[in-house]
Motif scaffolding. Structure first.
Motif: not given
Length: 354
Positions: A59-73, A111-119
């Motif tokens: 399972v993958l954990m994303y937070h933001r789809v955004f370009q930010q610099d700097p991104d200390p967190h 199934p093999p190679r299964a993933v789930a996406l979370t935000f």
């Protein structure tokens, strides 16, 4: 394993006996290869089509789809990077809804190679990501900090302190936040500011709600910078949450009301945060909300019990590990995804413990 404990030799076992995988009793078989002195018959192990090895998933954990610099967190993945991730995942992986992945893990039918996406958190740019995911027929779960739906909200505390401390703004020479027990933290140089940022972030994360609010107010007053909230750091509105939840394959889950570190709170506060989030989201969405994300990934037995009692059936943490047959549905591990190439993401998934 039983044969080894009973002292049986390898030639006393039929090769087929080593093929099955029992998800309830995971074992690792090891072999020692020895070069024979002369020709000798080698038993042939023939694969059996009726024996299926139980797969695991990630399972993958994303937070933001955004370009930010700097991104200390390290919360942001750039839009172009996310598109590359999505291209890799839809081409090379089997992307499942989180609820289905948890159910199939319990059944041993992943199934093999299964993933789930979370935000996590519920940033407004998550809606843009959700629209792209829906176009690509890629399911995902979006965990919303529901208390922010009540009206106008300031930026998340971590965005506020980063905006001031990890910057070139003029600041006093030392940071004092009495409400959080912080005094005399040097802030003259960039490295000192970064160190103070880390100390302040830890204190705010662990604080109860009132102390967090007081500490944040003291910090802003100390800085001398009363900055208006940025539209780029806004969170989803109620209408946007509804729209997101209606997109193909997209699901809204609960992330508590106030994004407190639950393991440092009283039982009453934990219960209020866990139950309140579901109670606020369900009337908005017009359906049961059964998916939950522990803020900061933090949990303990009492918190898990309260999540179960609140009626959630799937809950995600933040330990980087695989989901295996038998993984508790209320303790689903996740890999945090940061700004990294699709090749680096593929390598992360390939090298993660199995």
């Amino acid at each position: 394993c039983t044969a080894f404990l009973q002292g049986l030799a390898t030639q006393e076992l039929e090769p087929e006996r080593l093929l099955p995988s029992d998800p309830d009793h995971p074992l690792v078989y090891t072999l020692r290869a020895v070069r024979p002195l002369g020709p000798r018959p080698v038993p042939e192990i023939v694969s059996r089509p009726d024996v299926v090895r139980a797969a695991d998933a990630q399972v993958l954990m994303y937070h933001r789809v955004f370009q930010q610099d700097p991104d200390p967190h390290h919360l942001c993945v750039r839009p172009a990077t996310f598109r590359a991730h999505l291209d890799y995942l839809t081409r090379e992986r089997v992307v499942l809804p989180l609820v289905e992945l948890a159910a199939r893990a319990a059944e041993g039918t992943l199934p093999p190679r299964a993933v789930a996406l979370t935000f996590d958190d519920g940033y407004r740019d998550g809606l843009i990501a959700a629209e792209l995911l829906a176009e690509e027929r890629c399911p995902a779960t979006h965990f919303v900090t529901s208390g922010r739906l009540a009206g106008e909200q300031p930026e998340f505390w971590w965005d506020q302190i980063s905006r001031i401390l990890v910057s070139e703004l003029a600041l006093p020479a030392a940071l004092d936040v009495p409400a959080l027990g912080l005094r005399g933290l040097a802030t003259r140089t960039a490295s000192e500011r970064l160190a103070a940022h880390g100390r302040l972030a830890e204190a705010l994360m662990c604080a109860e709600e009132r102390a967090r609010a007081e500490g944040l107010a003291e910090f802003v007053t100390w800085s001398g910078h009363q900055l208006a909230p940025r539209a780029s750091h806004a969170t989803l509105t109620p209408a946007e949450v509804q729209a997101l939840d209606q997109l193909w394959g997209q699901s809204v889950g609960a992330h508590t009301d106030s994004h407190l570190l639950l393991t440092t709170q009283t039982s009453a506060v934990r219960r209020r945060e866990i139950r309140g989030s579901r109670a606020r989201l369900e009337p908005l969405l017009g359906r049961p909300v059964t998916e939950f994300s522990y803020p900061y990934g933090s949990h303990d037995p009492e918190t898990v019990r309260l999540v179960r009692e609140a009626g959630y059936t799937v809950a995600v943490a933040a330990e980087p590990d695989r989901v295996r047959p038998g993984t508790p549905a209320l303790l689903i591990p996740r890999y945090e995804v940061r700004e990294q190439s699709a090749d680096a993401l593929a390598e992360l998934l390939a090298l993660s413990p199995s």
